[in-house]
Design a protein around this motif. Structure first.
Motif, PDB file in Angstrom:
ATOM      1  N   PRO A 105       0.638  -1.103   0.013  1.00  0.00           N
ATOM      2  CA  PRO A 105      -0.099   0.058  -0.009  1.00  0.00           C
ATOM      3  C   PRO A 105       0.787   1.270  -0.136  1.00  0.00           C
ATOM      4  N   VAL A 106       1.977   1.388   0.670  1.00  0.00           N
ATOM      5  CA  VAL A 106       2.797   2.519   0.596  1.00  0.00           C
ATOM      6  C   VAL A 106       3.365   2.866  -0.837  1.00  0.00           C
ATOM      7  N   ARG A 107       3.727   1.870  -1.412  1.00  0.00           N
ATOM      8  CA  ARG A 107       4.358   1.843  -2.794  1.00  0.00           C
ATOM      9  C   ARG A 107       3.135   2.298  -3.724  1.00  0.00           C
ATOM     10  N   VAL A 108       1.941   1.394  -3.520  1.00  0.00           N
ATOM     11  CA  VAL A 108       0.781   2.211  -4.456  1.00  0.00           C
ATOM     12  C   VAL A 108       0.493   3.594  -4.270  1.00  0.00           C
ATOM     13  N   PHE A 109       0.635   3.888  -3.108  1.00  0.00           N
ATOM     14  CA  PHE A 109       0.037   5.510  -2.605  1.00  0.00           C
ATOM     15  C   PHE A 109       1.167   6.296  -3.333  1.00  0.00           C
ATOM     16  N   GLU A 110       2.409   5.796  -3.210  1.00  0.00           N
ATOM     17  CA  GLU A 110       3.480   6.789  -3.710  1.00  0.00           C
ATOM     18  C   GLU A 110       3.427   6.887  -5.191  1.00  0.00           C
ATOM     19  N   ASP A 111       3.168   6.062  -5.813  1.00  0.00           N
ATOM     20  CA  ASP A 111       2.967   5.805  -7.443  1.00  0.00           C
ATOM     21  C   ASP A 111       1.875   7.014  -7.841  1.00  0.00           C
ATOM     22  N   ALA A 112       0.626   6.259  -7.110  1.00  0.00           N
ATOM     23  CA  ALA A 112      -0.741   6.925  -7.703  1.00  0.00           C
ATOM     24  C   ALA A 112      -0.516   8.448  -7.306  1.00  0.00           C
ATOM     25  N   ALA A 113       0.240   8.802  -6.025  1.00  0.00           N
ATOM     26  CA  ALA A 113      -0.087  10.231  -5.810  1.00  0.00           C
ATOM     27  C   ALA A 113       1.054  11.073  -6.616  1.00  0.00           C
ATOM     28  N   THR A 114       2.025  10.398  -7.074  1.00  0.00           N
ATOM     29  CA  THR A 114       3.026  11.011  -8.116  1.00  0.00           C
ATOM     30  C   THR A 114       2.002  11.092  -9.515  1.00  0.00           C
ATOM     31  N   ILE A 115       1.437  10.276  -9.858  1.00  0.00           N
ATOM     32  CA  ILE A 115       0.599  10.473 -11.277  1.00  0.00           C
ATOM     33  C   ILE A 115      -0.405  11.594 -10.931  1.00  0.00           C
ATOM     34  N   ASP A 116      -0.960  11.696  -9.617  1.00  0.00           N
ATOM     35  CA  ASP A 116      -2.025  12.623  -9.670  1.00  0.00           C
ATOM     36  C   ASP A 116      -1.052  14.122  -9.802  1.00  0.00           C
ATOM     37  N   LEU A 117       0.177  14.239  -9.290  1.00  0.00           N
ATOM     38  CA  LEU A 117       0.651  15.430  -9.381  1.00  0.00           C
ATOM     39  C   LEU A 117       1.170  15.899 -10.916  1.00  0.00           C
ATOM     40  N   LEU A 118       1.336  14.621 -11.565  1.00  0.00           N
ATOM     41  CA  LEU A 118       1.810  14.850 -12.872  1.00  0.00           C
ATOM     42  C   LEU A 118       0.517  15.101 -13.865  1.00  0.00           C
ATOM     43  N   SER A 119      -0.479  14.695 -13.376  1.00  0.00           N
ATOM     44  CA  SER A 119      -1.857  15.055 -14.249  1.00  0.00           C
ATOM     45  C   SER A 119      -2.617  16.110 -13.506  1.00  0.00           C
ATOM     46  N   ASN A 120      -2.067  16.938 -12.474  1.00  0.00           N
ATOM     47  CA  ASN A 120      -3.055  18.257 -12.273  1.00  0.00           C
ATOM     48  C   ASN A 120      -3.957  17.718 -11.559  1.00  0.00           C
ATOM     49  N   GLY A 121      -4.162  16.569 -10.487  1.00  0.00           N
ATOM     50  CA  GLY A 121      -5.096  16.321  -9.792  1.00  0.00           C
ATOM     51  C   GLY A 121      -6.310  15.346 -10.333  1.00  0.00           C
ATOM     52  N   ARG A 122      -5.957  14.707 -11.397  1.00  0.00           N
ATOM     53  CA  ARG A 122      -6.844  13.568 -12.132  1.00  0.00           C
ATOM     54  C   ARG A 122      -6.994  12.376 -11.467  1.00  0.00           C
ATOM     55  N   MET A 123      -6.172  11.698 -10.708  1.00  0.00           N
ATOM     56  CA  MET A 123      -6.103  10.333 -10.585  1.00  0.00           C
ATOM     57  C   MET A 123      -7.025   9.830  -9.439  1.00  0.00           C
ATOM     58  N   GLU A 124      -7.415   8.747  -9.546  1.00  0.00           N
ATOM     59  CA  GLU A 124      -8.281   7.798  -8.608  1.00  0.00           C
ATOM     60  C   GLU A 124      -7.516   6.342  -8.583  1.00  0.00           C
ATOM     61  N   ILE A 125      -7.944   5.777  -7.286  1.00  0.00           N
ATOM     62  CA  ILE A 125      -7.527   4.276  -7.062  1.00  0.00           C
ATOM     63  C   ILE A 125      -8.873   3.589  -7.136  1.00  0.00           C
ATOM     64  N   ILE A 126      -8.961   2.377  -7.859  1.00  0.00           N
ATOM     65  CA  ILE A 126      -9.908   1.501  -7.362  1.00  0.00           C
ATOM     66  C   ILE A 126      -9.052   0.316  -6.999  1.00  0.00           C
ATOM     67  N   ALA A 127      -9.407  -0.262  -5.932  1.00  0.00           N
ATOM     68  CA  ALA A 127      -8.682  -1.237  -5.257  1.00  0.00           C
ATOM     69  C   ALA A 127      -9.389  -2.499  -5.329  1.00  0.00           C
ATOM     70  N   GLY A 128      -9.040  -3.585  -5.635  1.00  0.00           N
ATOM     71  CA  GLY A 128      -9.713  -4.858  -5.834  1.00  0.00           C
ATOM     72  C   GLY A 128      -8.793  -5.991  -5.242  1.00  0.00           C
ATOM     73  N   ARG A 129      -9.594  -7.077  -5.457  1.00  0.00           N
ATOM     74  CA  ARG A 129      -8.989  -8.443  -4.658  1.00  0.00           C
ATOM     75  C   ARG A 129      -8.263  -9.373  -5.679  1.00  0.00           C
ATOM     76  N   ALA A 130      -8.714  -9.367  -6.842  1.00  0.00           N
ATOM     77  CA  ALA A 130      -8.182 -10.080  -8.014  1.00  0.00           C
ATOM     78  C   ALA A 130      -9.415 -11.185  -8.377  1.00  0.00           C
ATOM     79  N   SER A 131      -9.864 -11.303  -9.603  1.00  0.00           N
ATOM     80  CA  SER A 131     -10.709 -12.250 -10.147  1.00  0.00           C
ATOM     81  C   SER A 131      -9.679 -13.665 -10.651  1.00  0.00           C
ATOM     82  N   ARG A 132      -8.597 -13.036 -11.088  1.00  0.00           N
ATOM     83  CA  ARG A 132      -7.555 -14.134 -11.878  1.00  0.00           C
ATOM     84  C   ARG A 132      -6.487 -14.152 -10.690  1.00  0.00           C
ATOM     85  N   VAL A 133      -6.440 -15.431 -10.275  1.00  0.00           N
ATOM     86  CA  VAL A 133      -5.548 -15.516  -8.943  1.00  0.00           C
ATOM     87  C   VAL A 133      -4.265 -16.021  -8.975  1.00  0.00           C
ATOM     88  N   GLY A 134      -3.741 -16.330 -10.253  1.00  0.00           N
ATOM     89  CA  GLY A 134      -2.418 -16.622 -10.653  1.00  0.00           C
ATOM     90  C   GLY A 134      -1.269 -15.854 -10.018  1.00  0.00           C
TER      91      GLY A 134
END
Length: 360
Positions: A105-134
């Motif tokens: 979660p720390v890395r996900v937030f770091e990456d997503a927050a960076t994208i948000d800054l690059l995009s001038n505040g356009r980023m959202e996260i949808i967090a899921g559990r995986a339907s394909r479990v490999g």
């Protein structure tokens, strides 16, 4: 938590009505009509081009998911979203879904927050559990911990999103002690809208309501009325848990394909869905179940523009959703067909949807 014990929420413009988006899972499959498959390099470039075309057509949201198996190219979906952020200017961008169970979660937030800054505040996260479990074995996790991993890591992701300095302890990672998590999004909350992806589980919908987070629900097929139960449970649980249910957004998503001729839409798109699911899920899509999508009450949003508008308006009335996101590129759909679909959306579908759902 943020002010008034509320999570960071996505913003909607009632004057625009129901938000419309498109999403890709980054599948890399042959076109069943030609038998040919483009290169992974071309597929990735076409995903970025699809986002640009969507923005030009006035589409509201572009969403990229991850799947760690054969026949996919967006395993590093947040990198793809960073490319989309640089290639576009206005369209909202979101993951769909980020498999938080097998991610830090720390890395996900770091990456997503960076994208948000690059995009001038356009980023959202949808967090899921995986339907394909490999990916559990691939990334070194035990599938037996499927539920516990998701709940713990989703909780941590929310805490990081709502607190710049975090103290936290759990079962599956080392504790965080006064951890300073950067960068932060440049908004008042210094956080991102985070949705919980809900599949077929009533329990998951109930947990989303209990937490008071936005809910994203994907549909493969069947009557729309079947999926209303989970959305209703989500809202009643949220209300009973002290949240303002009418302020919690719901997004839905599923197969989408438009053609000027309704029967041609079903004839042309079915091989993509059927053959694509055989390769990625191990079994195809029953032809009769797909044909039932011609009923306006089905969640399979395939048909001519008039039928699709009727379907989306019916679903909006049933679900009270704020956003719909269509998957129109699955199964080797050619870029020419994707372009034609986006044109139909922009010229014939979006204007009707907005006219009937906008609020003054």
């Amino acid at each position: 938590m943020t002010e008034n014990n509320r999570h960071v929420m996505p913003k909607f413009e009632p004057s625009k009505g129901l938000e419309f988006g498109i999403y890709t899972l980054g599948d890399h499959l042959p076109n069943p009509h030609t038998g040919k498959r483009i290169s992974a390099e071309q597929r990735l470039k076409e995903i970025v081009e699809m986002a640009q075309l969507a923005e030009q057509a006035g589409i509201d949201v572009f969403q990229v998911g991850e799947s760690h198996q054969d026949y996919f190219v967006t395993q590093s979906h947040l990198i793809v979203l960073a490319m989309v952020a640089q290639a576009t200017n206005q369209i909202k961008i979101t993951s769909g879904a980020t498999i938080i169970s097998t991610s830090d979660p720390v890395r996900v937030f770091e990456d997503a927050a960076t994208i948000d800054l690059l995009s001038n505040g356009r980023m959202e996260i949808i967090a899921g559990r995986a339907s394909r479990v490999g990916l559990f074995e691939l990334l070194g996790y035990n599938l037996a911990d499927y539920e516990q991993l998701f709940e713990e890591k989703f909780e941590l992701l929310l805490k990081i999103n709502e607190n710049e300095v975090v103290d936290w302890a759990g079962e599956f990672r080392k504790p965080l002690k006064h951890a300073h998590v950067l960068p932060r999004p440049n908004n008042a909350a210094q956080g991102l809208p985070i949705w919980r992806a809900v599949g077929g589980s009533l329990d998951s919908a109930q947990k989303a309501g209990r937490l008071g987070v936005p809910m994203y629900q994907a549909h493969l097929g069947g009557p729309a009325s079947v999926f209303k139960e989970r959305i209703d449970l989500y809202r009643t649980t949220a209300q009973s848990s002290g949240h303002q249910a009418d302020q919690l957004p719901v997004a839905t998503g599923g197969f989408f394909y438009a053609h000027e001729d309704m029967m041609e839409a079903y004839r042309a798109y079915y091989p993509h869905i059927n053959e694509g699911m055989k390769k990625t899920n191990g079994s195809g899509f029953p032809k009769q179940a797909f044909a039932q999508g011609q009923d306006y009450r089905s969640v399979i949003n395939v048909g001519d523009p008039q039928l699709i508008v009727e379907k989306l308006l019916y679903q909006h009335e049933l679900f009270g959703n704020q956003r719909y996101v269509g998957q129109l590129d699955f199964g080797g759909v050619s870029m020419d067909e994707i372009k034609r679909n986006i044109t139909l959306i922009g010229e014939r579908i979006l204007p009707e949807i907005r006219k009937h759902t906008m609020k003054k």
